[in-house]
Design a protein around this motif. Structure first.
Motif, PDB file in Angstrom:
ATOM      1  N   THR A  96      15.517  -4.743 -17.241  1.00  0.00           N
ATOM      2  CA  THR A  96      15.746  -4.782 -16.057  1.00  0.00           C
ATOM      3  C   THR A  96      16.079  -3.109 -15.932  1.00  0.00           C
ATOM      4  OG1 THR A  96      16.800  -7.097 -16.109  1.00  0.00           O
ATOM      5  CG2 THR A  96      17.973  -5.721 -14.577  1.00  0.00           C
ATOM      6  N   LEU A  97      16.142  -2.392 -15.026  1.00  0.00           N
ATOM      7  CA  LEU A  97      15.732  -1.075 -14.344  1.00  0.00           C
ATOM      8  C   LEU A  97      17.554  -1.417 -13.068  1.00  0.00           C
ATOM      9  CD1 LEU A  97      11.906  -0.317 -14.382  1.00  0.00           C
ATOM     10  CD2 LEU A  97      13.763   0.248 -16.193  1.00  0.00           C
ATOM     11  N   TYR A  98      18.256  -1.216 -13.718  1.00  0.00           N
ATOM     12  CA  TYR A  98      19.951  -0.652 -12.795  1.00  0.00           C
ATOM     13  C   TYR A  98      20.296   0.508 -12.613  1.00  0.00           C
ATOM     14  CZ  TYR A  98      24.783  -0.654 -12.559  1.00  0.00           C
ATOM     15  OH  TYR A  98      25.657  -0.432 -11.226  1.00  0.00           O
ATOM     16  N   SER A  99      20.484   0.915 -11.463  1.00  0.00           N
ATOM     17  CA  SER A  99      21.378   1.582 -10.912  1.00  0.00           C
ATOM     18  C   SER A  99      22.506   1.333  -9.487  1.00  0.00           C
ATOM     19  CB  SER A  99      20.538   3.412 -10.548  1.00  0.00           C
ATOM     20  OG  SER A  99      19.497   2.976  -9.680  1.00  0.00           O
ATOM     21  N   ALA A 100      22.873   1.729  -9.497  1.00  0.00           N
ATOM     22  CA  ALA A 100      24.079   1.551  -8.612  1.00  0.00           C
ATOM     23  C   ALA A 100      23.609   1.562  -7.260  1.00  0.00           C
ATOM     24  CB  ALA A 100      25.681   2.212  -8.827  1.00  0.00           C
ATOM     25  N   SER A 101      22.862   3.698  -7.355  1.00  0.00           N
ATOM     26  CA  SER A 101      22.515   4.032  -5.739  1.00  0.00           C
ATOM     27  C   SER A 101      20.578   3.498  -6.008  1.00  0.00           C
ATOM     28  CB  SER A 101      23.423   5.405  -6.314  1.00  0.00           C
ATOM     29  OG  SER A 101      22.695   5.493  -7.055  1.00  0.00           O
ATOM     30  N   SER A 102      21.097   3.757  -4.687  1.00  0.00           N
ATOM     31  CA  SER A 102      19.289   4.179  -4.589  1.00  0.00           C
ATOM     32  C   SER A 102      18.822   5.215  -4.640  1.00  0.00           C
ATOM     33  CB  SER A 102      19.163   3.675  -2.804  1.00  0.00           C
ATOM     34  OG  SER A 102      19.320   2.785  -2.799  1.00  0.00           O
ATOM     35  N   GLY A 103      17.126   5.300  -4.764  1.00  0.00           N
ATOM     36  CA  GLY A 103      16.786   6.409  -4.946  1.00  0.00           C
ATOM     37  C   GLY A 103      16.993   7.501  -6.555  1.00  0.00           C
ATOM     38  N   ILE A 104      16.773   6.544  -7.714  1.00  0.00           N
ATOM     39  CA  ILE A 104      16.406   6.817  -8.993  1.00  0.00           C
ATOM     40  C   ILE A 104      15.115   6.712  -9.373  1.00  0.00           C
ATOM     41  CG2 ILE A 104      17.755   7.034 -10.286  1.00  0.00           C
ATOM     42  CD1 ILE A 104      19.303   7.293  -8.303  1.00  0.00           C
ATOM     43  N   GLY A 105      14.732   5.710  -8.427  1.00  0.00           N
ATOM     44  CA  GLY A 105      13.204   5.993  -9.034  1.00  0.00           C
ATOM     45  C   GLY A 105      12.664   4.352 -10.194  1.00  0.00           C
ATOM     46  N   LYS A 107       0.589  -1.352   0.696  1.00  0.00           N
ATOM     47  CA  LYS A 107       0.036  -0.302  -0.187  1.00  0.00           C
ATOM     48  C   LYS A 107       0.797   1.663  -0.124  1.00  0.00           C
ATOM     49  CE  LYS A 107      -3.985  -1.616   2.523  1.00  0.00           C
ATOM     50  NZ  LYS A 107      -4.858  -1.967   3.918  1.00  0.00           N
ATOM     51  N   GLY A 108       1.906   1.124   0.595  1.00  0.00           N
ATOM     52  CA  GLY A 108       3.131   1.996   1.032  1.00  0.00           C
ATOM     53  C   GLY A 108       3.225   2.729  -0.872  1.00  0.00           C
ATOM     54  N   LEU A 109       3.107   1.658  -1.711  1.00  0.00           N
ATOM     55  CA  LEU A 109       3.852   2.358  -3.145  1.00  0.00           C
ATOM     56  C   LEU A 109       2.792   2.404  -4.644  1.00  0.00           C
ATOM     57  CD1 LEU A 109       6.877  -0.443  -3.056  1.00  0.00           C
ATOM     58  CD2 LEU A 109       6.491   2.171  -2.312  1.00  0.00           C
ATOM     59  N   SER A 110       1.550   3.235  -3.792  1.00  0.00           N
ATOM     60  CA  SER A 110       0.862   2.684  -4.461  1.00  0.00           C
ATOM     61  C   SER A 110       0.125   3.950  -5.169  1.00  0.00           C
ATOM     62  CB  SER A 110      -1.142   2.528  -3.540  1.00  0.00           C
ATOM     63  OG  SER A 110      -1.069   3.657  -3.050  1.00  0.00           O
ATOM     64  N   HIS A 111       0.466   5.034  -4.729  1.00  0.00           N
ATOM     65  CA  HIS A 111       1.365   6.322  -5.323  1.00  0.00           C
ATOM     66  C   HIS A 111       1.827   6.201  -6.470  1.00  0.00           C
ATOM     67  CE1 HIS A 111       4.449   6.374  -3.122  1.00  0.00           C
ATOM     68  NE2 HIS A 111       5.108   7.287  -3.602  1.00  0.00           N
ATOM     69  N   MET A 112       2.747   5.433  -6.944  1.00  0.00           N
ATOM     70  CA  MET A 112       3.369   5.019  -7.564  1.00  0.00           C
ATOM     71  C   MET A 112       2.870   4.745  -9.030  1.00  0.00           C
ATOM     72  SD  MET A 112       6.798   3.505  -6.186  1.00  0.00           S
ATOM     73  CE  MET A 112       8.112   4.082  -4.620  1.00  0.00           C
ATOM     74  N   ARG A 113       2.908   5.872  -9.885  1.00  0.00           N
ATOM     75  CA  ARG A 113       2.569   5.466 -11.118  1.00  0.00           C
ATOM     76  C   ARG A 113       3.391   6.453 -12.996  1.00  0.00           C
ATOM     77  NH1 ARG A 113      -2.753   3.318 -10.430  1.00  0.00           N
ATOM     78  NH2 ARG A 113      -2.912   3.332  -8.468  1.00  0.00           N
ATOM     79  N   PHE A 114       2.708   6.811 -13.520  1.00  0.00           N
ATOM     80  CA  PHE A 114       3.443   7.414 -14.644  1.00  0.00           C
ATOM     81  C   PHE A 114       3.402   9.114 -14.491  1.00  0.00           C
ATOM     82  CE2 PHE A 114       3.814   3.415 -17.114  1.00  0.00           C
ATOM     83  CZ  PHE A 114       4.567   3.034 -17.008  1.00  0.00           C
ATOM     84  N   GLU A 115       1.795   9.022 -14.271  1.00  0.00           N
ATOM     85  CA  GLU A 115       1.598  10.541 -13.569  1.00  0.00           C
ATOM     86  C   GLU A 115       2.573  10.563 -12.930  1.00  0.00           C
ATOM     87  OE1 GLU A 115      -0.523   7.889 -13.651  1.00  0.00           O
ATOM     88  OE2 GLU A 115      -1.220   8.124 -15.235  1.00  0.00           O
ATOM     89  N   SER A 116       3.005  10.046 -11.482  1.00  0.00           N
ATOM     90  CA  SER A 116       3.094  11.020 -10.577  1.00  0.00           C
ATOM     91  C   SER A 116       4.699  10.828 -10.751  1.00  0.00           C
ATOM     92  CB  SER A 116       2.697  10.492  -9.353  1.00  0.00           C
ATOM     93  OG  SER A 116       3.225   9.174  -9.475  1.00  0.00           O
ATOM     94  N   PHE A 117       5.134  10.535 -11.509  1.00  0.00           N
ATOM     95  CA  PHE A 117       6.510   9.929 -11.859  1.00  0.00           C
ATOM     96  C   PHE A 117       7.403  11.902 -12.599  1.00  0.00           C
ATOM     97  CE2 PHE A 117      11.525   9.273 -14.228  1.00  0.00           C
ATOM     98  CZ  PHE A 117      11.474   8.419 -12.725  1.00  0.00           C
ATOM     99  N   ASP A 118       7.689  12.728 -11.958  1.00  0.00           N
ATOM    100  CA  ASP A 118       7.883  13.908 -12.212  1.00  0.00           C
ATOM    101  C   ASP A 118       9.403  14.080 -12.673  1.00  0.00           C
ATOM    102  OD1 ASP A 118       8.177  16.593 -12.192  1.00  0.00           O
ATOM    103  OD2 ASP A 118       7.462  16.619 -10.449  1.00  0.00           O
TER     104      ASP A 118
END
Length: 467
Positions: free
Chosen positions: A320-329, A275-286
C-alpha cells in the motif's frame, strides 16, 4: 518340402546374429526373392518376435515392426491434415505477418510483436501450452495457423481445429453409432504431438461437449503436451476447470495480442492502464534530479522506490502506497509495478476505485444484474490487482459492502494487490474499520508512507506528470 528343425534353428540363429538380441528378422527362404522385399527386418510381414530369455517379460510377444510404425505415423499425419482443413489459412505464415501494415498504435505494435516472438519460439521448440488472448481481429488465428503451418512444413504432426468444429466432428462420429471411429478420432486429438484449438469460447457447453473438452484438456495438461489455445474471452469468464489449467504458470504462457485501433475513438477499457499513464515506469521515476526537495523527502521517496521495485520482482502479498497529499508518486510506482509484470506476460488489472465503484453500480442497476457479478468477480479474482486512489470513492453502505467483500477475499487468499491512497488506514483501523484492519495487517503486506512536495509544483519537466 517341409524344412527340418535344424534348418529353422539355423535361420533363427542367423537372424539373431544379424539383428542383435531383442529383435528377430525374418530371413527369406530359398524360394523367396529377396529383391521383392522392402523391409529386411520383418520380411514385409509387419511384425516380429523378440529373441529374449524365457524369463524376460517380452518373451513370446509380438511387436510391430519399424516399417509399420513409420507408416502409422505417416497415416496419422495425413489424417490430421485432413481434419485440420487449414484451407485458406495455409497462407497464414510468420512471413505474411506485417505489423507495420496495420493501423495500430505503438503500444499495440509492441504487444503484437511480443506475441509474434512467443508464437515463433513455440513453433521452433513446442513445449507446454501457449494461450493467445485478444479481441476479434487482433491476429490470434493468424499466429495459431502460422504455428500449425510451420510445424507441418517441418513434418511435425499438428492438428489445427476450431473448437466448435472439433466438437461437431466428435459428436457426428459418436452419433452415428460407429464407436470405433469416434474412439480413434478422439484418441488422435488427445495425443497428437501438437494440438491447436482456435476460438475457445465461454458460451455454455452441452454436458457432453463439456465432458469431452475436460477429458481432452486434462489429458494434455497431465502430459504437458504442446497445445495452443486462442480465445477472445476474458480468462476469468472461462470454465473454472479450463481456467485453472490456463493460469498454471508451470504449464501455460498467456500472451495478449490486443486489438487494432478502429477509426472511432474508444473509451479506455476498464482494467487496462489509461494511455495517459503509460509513460509511468521505474526508468522515468526520477530520484536524482529533483529540485527544491529536502534530503529527508528524497530519502523517503528512494525507499518507496526500492520497496516498489522489490515487490515488482516478487509480487507476494500486498503493498500500500500512502501519502496524505497528491503528486508524490504513488500512482507512478504502482503502474511501474504493472508494466514490469506485464513485460513478463503476467496480466494486471488496473482499477481507479471511484470509477470502478460507479461501473459496478451501473452494471448492478442495468437490466442484466449478472453483469455486475461478472465484473465484480473479475476484479476480485484478478491475478494482480491495482486499486488506485482507494478511499476517494463515494461512501455508501453498498460501496462499503462491495469493498469489504473484495478486500476480505484477496486478504484471505493473499492475492497480489497494490493500493494507492490518501486515506490514513492506520487511524481508520483504530476506529474499527474491517477494511482498514486488513490493509494494515503486516502478515499480508506492507504500508509505505511517502512524503515530499507535489511533483506538479516542482517545475521539473522530468517529473511533472507524476501522480
Amino acid at each position: 518340402m517341409m524344412e527340418n528343425i535344424r534348418e529353422i534353428l539355423a535361420r533363427l540363429d542367423t537372424a539373431k546374429k544379424d539383428q542383435g538380441e531383442g529383435r528377430q528378422s525374418i530371413v527369406p527362404t530359398n524360394h523367396q526373392n529377396i529383391s521383392q522385399i522392402s523391409c529386411k527386418i520383418c520380411g514385409d510381414m509387419g511384425w516380429l518376435t523378440p529373441i529374449v530369455p524365457t524369463e524376460h517379460p517380452d518373451f513370446g510377444t509380438v511387436k510391430l515392426c519399424e516399417c509399420k510404425e513409420n507408416k502409422k505415423s505417416e497415416d496419422l499425419t495425413r489424417k490430421l491434415l485432413n481434419y485440420s482443413k487449414l484451407g485458406f489459412l495455409s497462407r497464414f505464415t510468420f512471413d505474411t505477418i506485417d505489423v507495420r501494415g496495420k493501423e495500430i498504435d505503438s503500444d499495440h505494435t509492441k504487444t503484437l510483436t511480443q506475441a509474434i516472438d512467443a508464437a515463433l519460439n513455440f513453433s521452433n521448440d513446442p513445449a507446454g501450452w501457449l494461450i493467445l488472448v485478444g479481441p476479434h481481429g487482433s491476429g490470434k488465428t493468424h499466429l495459431a495457423a502460422a504455428i500449425a503451418n510451420k510445424c507441418i512444413d517441418a513434418k511435425v504432426p499438428a492438428l489445427f481445429m476450431n473448437v466448435s468444429d472439433l466438437m461437431d466432428h466428435l459428436r457426428s462420429s459418436y452419433s452415428y453409432g460407429n464407436n470405433e471411429n469416434y474412439e480413434i478420432l478422439f484418441d488422435q486429438v488427445r495425443s497428437v504431438p501438437i494440438l491447436i484449438l482456435d476460438d475457445l469460447k465461454t458460451e455454455p457447453l452441452s454436458p457432453w461437449a463439456k465432458e469431452k473438452t475436460h477429458q481432452l484438456l486434462s489429458h494434455r495438461a497431465n502430459g504437458k503436451l504442446p497445445t495452443v489455445i486462442t480465445t477472445s474471452e476474458e480468462i476469468y469468464d472461462l470454465d473454472k476447470f479450463i481456467k485453472s489449467r490456463i493460469e498454471d504458470p508451470e504449464l501455460s504462457l498467456v500472451i495478449p495480442t490486443l486489438g487494432y485501433i478502429s477509426d472511432k475513438p474508444q473509451k479506455n477499457a476498464l482494467g487496462t492502464i489509461p494511455k495517459g499513464l503509460s509513460h509511468m515506469r521505474f526508468e522515468s521515476f526520477d530520484l536524482h534530479h529533483l529540485k527544491n526537495m529536502r534530503q529527508e523527502n528524497h530519502n523517503n521517496l528512494e525507499a518507496a522506490y526500492n520497496a516498489a521495485l522489490t515487490y515488482a520482482n516478487n509480487p507476494d502479498g500486498w503493498i500500500t502506497l500512502y501519502s496524505a497529499s497528491s503528486g508524490i508518486g504513488k500512482t507512478h510506482l504502482a503502474i511501474s509495478i504493472a508494466h514490469f509484470q506485464e513485460s513478463l506476460h503476467h496480466p494486471v488489472y488496473f482499477a481507479f476505485v471511484p470509477e470502478l465503484m460507479e461501473s459496478l453500480r451501473s452494471a448492478f442497476s442495468s437490466d442484466d444484474p449478472s453483469s455486475s457479478d461478472n465484473l465484480f468477480n473479475r476484479v476480485k479474482n484478478a491475478s494482480i490487482l491495482i486499486l488506485d486512489d482507494m478511499g476517494e470513492e463515494r461512501r455508501s453502505d453498498w460501496t462499503e459492502d462491495k469493498l469489504y467483500q473484495m478486500i476480505v477475499h484477496r486478504h484471505n487468499h493473499r492475492m497480489p494487490t497494490i493500493i494507492t491512497t490518501r486515506t490514513n488506514f492506520l487511524k481508520e483501523a483504530e476506529s474499527g474499520s474491517a477494511v482498514a484492519s486488513r490493509i494494515q495487517d503486516p502478515s499480508v503486506g506492507q504500508v509505505i508512507n511517502m512524503s515530499g512536495s507535489d511533483y506538479r509544483q516542482l517545475g521539473n519537466k522530468n517529473v511533472k506528470d507524476n501522480k
